[in-house]
Design a protein around this motif. Sequence first.
Motif, PDB file in Angstrom:
ATOM      1  N   ILE A 226     -59.448   9.596 -13.698  1.00  0.00           N
ATOM      2  CA  ILE A 226     -58.751   9.111 -14.809  1.00  0.00           C
ATOM      3  C   ILE A 226     -57.423   8.463 -14.270  1.00  0.00           C
ATOM      4  CG2 ILE A 226     -59.654  10.955 -16.362  1.00  0.00           C
ATOM      5  CD1 ILE A 226     -57.328  12.663 -15.848  1.00  0.00           C
ATOM      6  N   ASP A 227     -56.707   7.626 -15.230  1.00  0.00           N
ATOM      7  CA  ASP A 227     -55.275   6.962 -14.904  1.00  0.00           C
ATOM      8  C   ASP A 227     -54.406   7.835 -15.684  1.00  0.00           C
ATOM      9  OD1 ASP A 227     -56.995   5.120 -13.219  1.00  0.00           O
ATOM     10  OD2 ASP A 227     -57.170   3.764 -15.001  1.00  0.00           O
ATOM     11  N   PHE A 228     -53.683   8.169 -15.124  1.00  0.00           N
ATOM     12  CA  PHE A 228     -52.389   8.918 -15.521  1.00  0.00           C
ATOM     13  C   PHE A 228     -51.314   7.892 -16.435  1.00  0.00           C
ATOM     14  CE2 PHE A 228     -53.545  12.067 -12.393  1.00  0.00           C
ATOM     15  CZ  PHE A 228     -53.768  13.139 -13.046  1.00  0.00           C
ATOM     16  N   GLU A 229     -50.687   8.351 -17.554  1.00  0.00           N
ATOM     17  CA  GLU A 229     -49.805   7.455 -18.023  1.00  0.00           C
ATOM     18  C   GLU A 229     -48.505   8.446 -17.953  1.00  0.00           C
ATOM     19  OE1 GLU A 229     -50.709   5.962 -21.717  1.00  0.00           O
ATOM     20  OE2 GLU A 229     -52.604   4.873 -20.942  1.00  0.00           O
ATOM     21  N   LEU A 230     -47.476   7.892 -17.901  1.00  0.00           N
ATOM     22  CA  LEU A 230     -46.153   8.770 -17.781  1.00  0.00           C
ATOM     23  C   LEU A 230     -45.154   7.622 -18.553  1.00  0.00           C
ATOM     24  CD1 LEU A 230     -44.279  11.088 -17.119  1.00  0.00           C
ATOM     25  CD2 LEU A 230     -43.835   9.968 -14.985  1.00  0.00           C
ATOM     26  N   GLY A 232     -45.405   6.168 -21.231  1.00  0.00           N
ATOM     27  CA  GLY A 232     -46.173   4.692 -21.666  1.00  0.00           C
ATOM     28  C   GLY A 232     -46.418   3.905 -20.487  1.00  0.00           C
ATOM     29  N   SER A 233     -46.348   4.271 -19.148  1.00  0.00           N
ATOM     30  CA  SER A 233     -46.584   3.320 -18.024  1.00  0.00           C
ATOM     31  C   SER A 233     -47.782   4.059 -17.205  1.00  0.00           C
ATOM     32  CB  SER A 233     -45.543   3.134 -17.400  1.00  0.00           C
ATOM     33  OG  SER A 233     -44.217   2.547 -17.951  1.00  0.00           O
ATOM     34  N   ALA A 234     -48.736   2.992 -16.822  1.00  0.00           N
ATOM     35  CA  ALA A 234     -49.754   3.817 -16.177  1.00  0.00           C
ATOM     36  C   ALA A 234     -49.210   3.948 -14.442  1.00  0.00           C
ATOM     37  CB  ALA A 234     -50.854   2.588 -15.967  1.00  0.00           C
ATOM     38  N   VAL A 235     -49.558   4.970 -14.112  1.00  0.00           N
ATOM     39  CA  VAL A 235     -49.018   5.346 -12.750  1.00  0.00           C
ATOM     40  C   VAL A 235     -50.601   5.756 -12.025  1.00  0.00           C
ATOM     41  CG1 VAL A 235     -47.026   6.244 -13.164  1.00  0.00           C
ATOM     42  CG2 VAL A 235     -48.927   7.863 -13.370  1.00  0.00           C
ATOM     43  N   GLU A 236     -50.460   5.503 -10.605  1.00  0.00           N
ATOM     44  CA  GLU A 236     -51.763   5.771  -9.839  1.00  0.00           C
ATOM     45  C   GLU A 236     -52.067   7.115  -9.565  1.00  0.00           C
ATOM     46  OE1 GLU A 236     -52.026   3.728  -6.268  1.00  0.00           O
ATOM     47  OE2 GLU A 236     -51.660   1.676  -7.158  1.00  0.00           O
TER      48      GLU A 236
END
Length: 553
Positions: A226-230, A232-236
């Motif tokens: 899964i791709d994390f979001e913090l 509203g921005s995607a983080v690796e």
Amino acid sequence: MNPHTRIMVVAIGKSRSRASYRGSLNLVDSPLHPPTFPTFLRLLYLAVSLALIPFFVACSESTSPTDVYVGRLEGIVEDASGPVVGTEVTAERFEFDDEYVKARTDSLGQFRLQLLPGRWIVHVNRKYYDRGRLRPHKAQAEVLSVTEQEAVPAIRARYGGVEVALSAPQFEGETVFLSLETPIFGNQVEYGSAVVENGVAEFTFPRVPVTDVRGYVYLDEAYCEIDFELAGSAVEVATVSPGSMSRYSARLRPATDFTININRFSVADPVYPVELEVRRFDDNRPIRSIPLQDNGPLHFRLFETAPFRISTYFRHPTLGEPIPVDRYLTSYNELEEPVITYQPGSETTLPSFDACALEVRLQAEIQSENFCWLQIHSADGDDLLARTQVASTAEDREFHPRLFTGLIPGEVTLAFVTNQDHLISHWYSPSGPVFEPEPFQLGEAGTKTVIDWPLFEAARIQGTVVDESGTPLNDIFFSATGIDNNYVNRNLGRSDEDGKFDVGPFPPGTYTLGGFRYPGISRWYPGVESEDEASTFQLDWGSSQDSLVFVFR
């Protein structure tokens, strides 16, 4: 000397407490002194008494135990919610893994350890202390120096916390599993489950080692990164902060349901289990394995979006699960590398899995301490399609039938290998072993072809190795090279204390025999320095060469 003279002997001894001790001997008034003793006996009595004085003084020394100086290490353990109560804290010697001291945190999360002077590392349930953080790997541990003069400043060992709100509306009411793993080595640091309610699965991990993590969701034996979001921005990766809770959101990728129609021999055979292995086409990374349990439609689910390919592999029942030891050519195979593309989130039907089987029954034994191999090749003998071991050792000199499954119907060739370099010794032919590949036809999909291979006893070479004077030589090692059959074996054994050797087995062919010993002296039979000058042996099935005399000059 006056018989009534009193002699006083004074001894002064120093103890650890600096105390003084005195003792006296009354040689006249002592009841043991006979007044009528001759003078020489009196002198002897005095000498013995003086000799015993140091003994009595030593016995009167203080015997208080030796003091042992220790250092003190104390601190507190916290997670994202506050102090951690009742958890085990361990201090290990930096130089010795088997020397450690343990304690448990109290109601305030505090602990105290009494340690010998030296270098120590601290961990809480295998999470290692590093400058206020609890880290997942021992290599990240901070080394603390403990002395007896002063206590180490109190340490504060803190976990981090992670909350993940996973959006998965397509799996409403189902249980999903989330694994947090380190990005580089993929070590799992936390694992938990949650039920999807109102389209979201909420995960809370209050005690996570302080590091960066990736997230992997497992559902129905499939997994998805899964791709994390913090904010509203995607983080690796998700970053874990000591003593605080990090909150992330994530979205599950669309799932694709696949169907393959299976048509192969003996799917449910428990002795030869076969699985489909799905791998990404771009980096060959395995995605999942699917057991073949029945003929007919096979359904499985993937969360991948990239193209993939499918091959089969066999799990050997005696070597333990899950070790793949053989790979088979199928309609989905690595040689043809068919790329399977699809529309993520849809239902996709893949081409049928049409395969057959081949059972090889060897009709003779070969006495060898090495592993032998059966190999299936393409019709021209160039491409290796499948391989399996046929062990023949001193304890087990019987070959058992070997079954190859998941084969494409068509023409193949069969080879036998008896050396560690996997060079082909000979090929199968209905008339017996041959040195050139002869193709034969496999059966149709869903059938098994059975071959009885009349393999005969292989040849051996026996003899004695001696020096120029005829003295037997022990510990001479032997090698052999096949001139016409690709046979190479550089470790055939060695001579015994009588110089005798018995090496083999050898498939039919022409050979040279070599010997060598430390420090690197080599000779070839009958005793020459160059292999080009060596004598050759012509061997056939069951025909051994014996009574050789190998002169090791």
